[in-house]
Design a protein around this motif. Structure first.
Motif, PDB file in Angstrom:
ATOM      1  N   GLU A  50      19.641 -24.899  14.764  1.00 29.52           N
ATOM      2  CA  GLU A  50      20.150 -26.165  14.906  1.00 29.52           C
ATOM      3  C   GLU A  50      19.005 -27.207  15.037  1.00 29.52           C
ATOM      4  O   GLU A  50      17.870 -27.114  15.614  1.00 29.52           O
ATOM      5  N   LYS A  51      19.219 -28.347  14.596  1.00 32.00           N
ATOM      6  CA  LYS A  51      18.465 -29.538  14.629  1.00 32.00           C
ATOM      7  C   LYS A  51      19.241 -30.665  15.190  1.00 32.00           C
ATOM      8  O   LYS A  51      20.259 -31.180  14.818  1.00 32.00           O
ATOM      9  N   ALA A  52      18.493 -31.406  16.010  1.00 32.71           N
ATOM     10  CA  ALA A  52      18.827 -32.550  16.646  1.00 32.71           C
ATOM     11  C   ALA A  52      18.294 -33.947  15.936  1.00 32.71           C
ATOM     12  O   ALA A  52      17.413 -33.940  15.722  1.00 32.71           O
ATOM     13  N   PHE A  53      19.582 -34.567  15.358  1.00 34.61           N
ATOM     14  CA  PHE A  53      19.118 -35.751  14.525  1.00 34.61           C
ATOM     15  C   PHE A  53      19.259 -36.943  15.393  1.00 34.61           C
ATOM     16  O   PHE A  53      19.063 -38.113  15.092  1.00 34.61           O
ATOM     17  N   GLY A  54      19.806 -36.910  16.788  1.00 31.12           N
ATOM     18  CA  GLY A  54      19.870 -37.972  17.762  1.00 31.12           C
ATOM     19  C   GLY A  54      21.047 -39.161  17.265  1.00 31.12           C
ATOM     20  O   GLY A  54      22.126 -38.510  16.845  1.00 31.12           O
ATOM     21  N   ALA A  55      20.786 -40.430  17.301  1.00 32.94           N
ATOM     22  CA  ALA A  55      21.499 -41.250  17.245  1.00 32.94           C
ATOM     23  C   ALA A  55      21.337 -41.827  15.465  1.00 32.94           C
ATOM     24  O   ALA A  55      20.304 -41.921  15.293  1.00 32.94           O
ATOM     25  N   ILE A  56      22.392 -42.110  15.222  1.00 30.92           N
ATOM     26  CA  ILE A  56      22.368 -42.759  13.584  1.00 30.92           C
ATOM     27  C   ILE A  56      23.376 -43.601  13.529  1.00 30.92           C
ATOM     28  O   ILE A  56      24.481 -43.782  13.896  1.00 30.92           O
ATOM     29  N   SER A  57      22.849 -44.951  13.308  1.00 29.15           N
ATOM     30  CA  SER A  57      23.740 -46.192  13.480  1.00 29.15           C
ATOM     31  C   SER A  57      24.660 -46.197  12.250  1.00 29.15           C
ATOM     32  O   SER A  57      24.402 -45.422  11.127  1.00 29.15           O
ATOM     33  N   ALA A  58      25.751 -46.942  12.278  1.00 27.78           N
ATOM     34  CA  ALA A  58      26.732 -47.171  11.338  1.00 27.78           C
ATOM     35  C   ALA A  58      26.167 -47.474  10.178  1.00 27.78           C
ATOM     36  O   ALA A  58      25.303 -48.224   9.922  1.00 27.78           O
ATOM     37  N   ARG A  59      26.427 -46.931   8.978  1.00 29.78           N
ATOM     38  CA  ARG A  59      26.223 -47.133   7.630  1.00 29.78           C
ATOM     39  C   ARG A  59      24.596 -46.772   7.300  1.00 29.78           C
ATOM     40  O   ARG A  59      24.048 -47.790   6.425  1.00 29.78           O
ATOM     41  N   SER A  60      23.825 -45.901   8.080  1.00 32.23           N
ATOM     42  CA  SER A  60      22.517 -45.694   7.795  1.00 32.23           C
ATOM     43  C   SER A  60      22.289 -44.109   7.771  1.00 32.23           C
ATOM     44  O   SER A  60      23.128 -43.383   8.086  1.00 32.23           O
ATOM     45  N   VAL A  61      21.135 -43.752   7.764  1.00 30.16           N
ATOM     46  CA  VAL A  61      20.767 -42.492   7.359  1.00 30.16           C
ATOM     47  C   VAL A  61      19.611 -42.205   8.068  1.00 30.16           C
ATOM     48  O   VAL A  61      18.796 -43.258   8.767  1.00 30.16           O
ATOM     49  N   SER A  62      19.376 -40.700   8.752  1.00 25.17           N
ATOM     50  CA  SER A  62      18.454 -40.350   9.577  1.00 25.17           C
ATOM     51  C   SER A  62      17.039 -40.119   8.951  1.00 25.17           C
ATOM     52  O   SER A  62      17.117 -40.340   7.398  1.00 25.17           O
ATOM     53  N   ASP A  63      16.110 -39.650   9.274  1.00 31.88           N
ATOM     54  CA  ASP A  63      14.739 -38.996   8.665  1.00 31.88           C
ATOM     55  C   ASP A  63      15.245 -37.633   8.074  1.00 31.88           C
ATOM     56  O   ASP A  63      16.038 -36.874   8.800  1.00 31.88           O
ATOM     57  N   TYR A  64      14.585 -37.263   7.266  1.00 30.28           N
ATOM     58  CA  TYR A  64      14.494 -35.878   6.762  1.00 30.28           C
ATOM     59  C   TYR A  64      14.005 -34.928   7.818  1.00 30.28           C
ATOM     60  O   TYR A  64      12.910 -35.231   8.824  1.00 30.28           O
ATOM     61  N   LYS A  65      14.515 -33.838   8.043  1.00 34.58           N
ATOM     62  CA  LYS A  65      14.207 -32.748   8.893  1.00 34.58           C
ATOM     63  C   LYS A  65      14.180 -31.262   8.191  1.00 34.58           C
ATOM     64  O   LYS A  65      14.932 -31.176   7.311  1.00 34.58           O
ATOM     65  N   GLU A  66      12.948 -30.559   8.266  1.00 33.51           N
ATOM     66  CA  GLU A  66      12.908 -29.561   7.501  1.00 33.51           C
ATOM     67  C   GLU A  66      13.546 -28.254   8.188  1.00 33.51           C
ATOM     68  O   GLU A  66      13.500 -27.759   9.197  1.00 33.51           O
ATOM     69  N   PHE A  67      14.400 -27.335   7.410  1.00 27.96           N
ATOM     70  CA  PHE A  67      15.008 -26.173   7.656  1.00 27.96           C
ATOM     71  C   PHE A  67      14.395 -25.064   7.235  1.00 27.96           C
ATOM     72  O   PHE A  67      13.804 -25.195   5.798  1.00 27.96           O
ATOM     73  N   GLU A  68      14.423 -23.947   7.703  1.00 29.26           N
ATOM     74  CA  GLU A  68      13.743 -22.642   7.154  1.00 29.26           C
ATOM     75  C   GLU A  68      14.628 -22.237   5.891  1.00 29.26           C
ATOM     76  O   GLU A  68      14.127 -22.003   4.869  1.00 29.26           O
ATOM     77  N   TYR A  69      15.796 -22.366   5.979  1.00 28.42           N
ATOM     78  CA  TYR A  69      16.897 -22.318   4.987  1.00 28.42           C
ATOM     79  C   TYR A  69      18.102 -23.023   5.517  1.00 28.42           C
ATOM     80  O   TYR A  69      18.193 -23.075   6.711  1.00 28.42           O
TER      81      TYR A  69
END
Length: 126
Positions: A50-69
């Motif tokens: 599980e990865k927490a992306f926090g708050a993401i404003s309307a019509r925007s994108v988060s930063d990339y997070k790395e997943f093992e798979y």
């Protein structure tokens, strides 16, 4: 002049020794909020993490997070203006994990009325 050319060639050779093939070595995922409301507490589970992306404003994108798979689908938890939303992933039997690269999970709502809305999920290969 010969010294300048020799130094330039030496620089190119040394610089190229550390270059990689420009391909990512992991699975990187970002979340896009494709709705007109802000998302908070965005949590994504794909694969075994599980990865927490926090708050993401309307019509925007988060930063990339790395997943093992990870897979093309994900389990998602978030809140939109205080309303909780949940979407359970359905990984198909025999589905292979994503190859190394950059991907986006696009999330939206299927209704402007938050009490009746459901999450909409779309997978994008960047």
């Amino acid at each position: 002049m010969k010294i300048r050319i020799t130094l330039y060639l030496l620089f190119l050779i040394l610089a190229s020794c550390g270059m990689e093939d420009r391909r990512p070595s992991g699975v990187f995922i970002r979340v896009q909020n494709n709705s007109d409301v802000n998302f908070t507490g965005v949590l994504i589970q794909s694969g075994n993490v599980e990865k927490a992306f926090g708050a993401i404003s309307a019509r925007s994108v988060s930063d990339y997070k790395e997943f093992e798979y990870a897979f093309k689908s994900a389990t998602v938890w978030l809140q939109a203006e205080g309303h909780p939303f949940y979407l359970n992933a359905t990984v198909k039997e025999g589905e292979l994990p994503l190859k190394a690269g950059f991907y986006t999970y696009r999330l939206g709502l299927n209704s402007a009325n938050l009490t009746d809305a459901g999450l909409v999920f779309e997978f994008i290969r960047d």
